[in-house]
Design an enzyme around this catalytic site. Structure first.
Site, PDB file in Angstrom:
ATOM      1  CG  LEU A  15      -2.560   0.890   8.277  1.00  0.00           C
ATOM      2  CD1 LEU A  15      -3.665   0.126   7.546  1.00  0.00           C
ATOM      3  CD2 LEU A  15      -1.565  -0.083   8.899  1.00  0.00           C
ATOM      4  CG  ASP A  16       3.894   2.896   5.533  1.00  0.00           C
ATOM      5  OD1 ASP A  16       3.902   3.800   6.384  1.00  0.00           O
ATOM      6  OD2 ASP A  16       4.770   2.011   5.465  1.00  0.00           O
ATOM      7  CE  LYS A  17      -0.291   6.772  -2.866  1.00  0.00           C
ATOM      8  NZ  LYS A  17       0.452   7.561  -3.881  1.00  0.00           N
TER       9      LYS A  17
ATOM     10  NE  ARG B 241       7.951   0.096   3.484  1.00  0.00           N
ATOM     11  CZ  ARG B 241       7.806   1.324   2.989  1.00  0.00           C
ATOM     12  NH1 ARG B 241       6.955   2.178   3.565  1.00  0.00           N
ATOM     13  NH2 ARG B 241       8.488   1.691   1.925  1.00  0.00           N
TER      14      ARG B 241
END
Length: 309
Positions: free
Chosen positions: A140-142, A242
């Protein structure tokens, strides 16, 4: 190894062979998965342009350049960082990752990561699936919160990786976007690849330059200037949701990379949360469903929007 290594290779076989397969054969010191990581990271050029995907077919005489960055020191340290563990058994952990936590150590993030926390919780996962990212099956992205799996042994790691590779995992994300999509429900199909103008970004590109990316969405709640969406990605490309929101002309709130440069609500990160994960666990036959509610910062934004008239 302190310097970047560069390999210049000429493809001298019949046209059509996969890029990753060929490189894994001529550079046997690197595994095929490592070759695929280099390609995804923009470190492989074909005839002077970044490779579009691991399975890119090669033309006879193609000039290949492979850049291998210097390895970061594998000095993983177990840290006593609290984890919100949704489920755990002898094979795996399901963790509700907070926003702001990086999944694994990398340049600029040597500590405080999910891997450091996982090692503090269970030192036995060290080395599972690779030294630098022990236990990691997906990412997962930060600034994306929510559910993530960590394997605790090699058998479970291989099983879970296969579930993701074969698209047998059902993932659900919640995203608050600026504006609204063109239809209440929909399916987005694009190709995602490295942004040719900025290698640190991804982009929706042509079929020849990227990998297929498919998502389905539905509107959960419409507000005055925002919409709460539920996303179901069928593929797992980097920054997929996104980019798909940006493609629909309704970027994710707070996404300064693919959306507006400043958030339209009081929020210090992008509004994206991995809320559900449905998967068959190792040794089982029926899928399990894991859920993580919206964290407080995101729930507060929704509550405030509900007050709008």
């Amino acid at each position: 190894m302190t310097d970047e290594r560069v390999f210049q290779i000429r493809y001298d076989r019949q046209p059509g062979e996969r890029l990753d397969k060929f490189l894994a054969e001529v550079l046997p010191e690197f595994s095929r998965s490592r070759i695929q990581q280099l390609i995804a990271g923009g470190c492989v050029d074909v005839n002077g342009s970044p490779a579009s995907k691991a399975g890119q077919p090669l033309d006879a005489g193609a000039a290949l350049t492979v850049r291998v960055p210097p390895a970061a020191p594998v000095d993983l340290v177990a840290e006593e960082i609290p984890l919100d563990i949704i489920f755990e058994n002898d094979d795996l952990m399901v963790v509700n990752k907070p926003a702001g936590m990086v999944v694994h150590p990398a340049a600029g993030h040597a500590s405080g990561t999910l891997v450091n926390a996982a090692l503090g919780h269970d030192p036995e996962i060290e080395g599972i699936g690779g030294e630098e990212r022990p236990g990691i099956v997906h990412r997962l992205d930060k600034d994306t919160s929510g559910l993530i799996l960590l394997a605790k042994n090699e058998r479970a790691h291989r099983w879970l990786q296969d579930q993701f590779r074969l698209r047998k995992v059902e993932k659900t994300y919640l995203a608050l976007v600026d504006g609204k999509p063109p239809t209440p429900t929909g399916r987005v199909e694009t190709y995602i690849g490295r942004d040719p103008k900025n290698r640190k970004r991804m982009a929706n590109v042509s079929a020849s330059k990227g990998r297929e990316a498919i998502s389905e969405y539905k509107m959960l709640k419409s507000f005055q200037n925002h919409t709460l969406l539920e996303f179901h990605p069928h593929t797992g490309r980097t920054h997929q949701i996104r980019l798909h929101c940006a493609f629909l002309k309704c970027p994710i709130v707070g996404d300064e990379v693919y959306g507006r440069k400043s958030s339209t609500v009081p929020l210090s990160r992008h509004f994206l949360h991995a809320s559900k994960l449905k998967i068959v666990l190792p040794g089982e036959t029926d899928p399990r469903l894991f859920e993580a509610p919206l964290p407080d910062d995101l729930q507060q934004v929704v509550d405030e929007l509900k007050k709008e008239k």
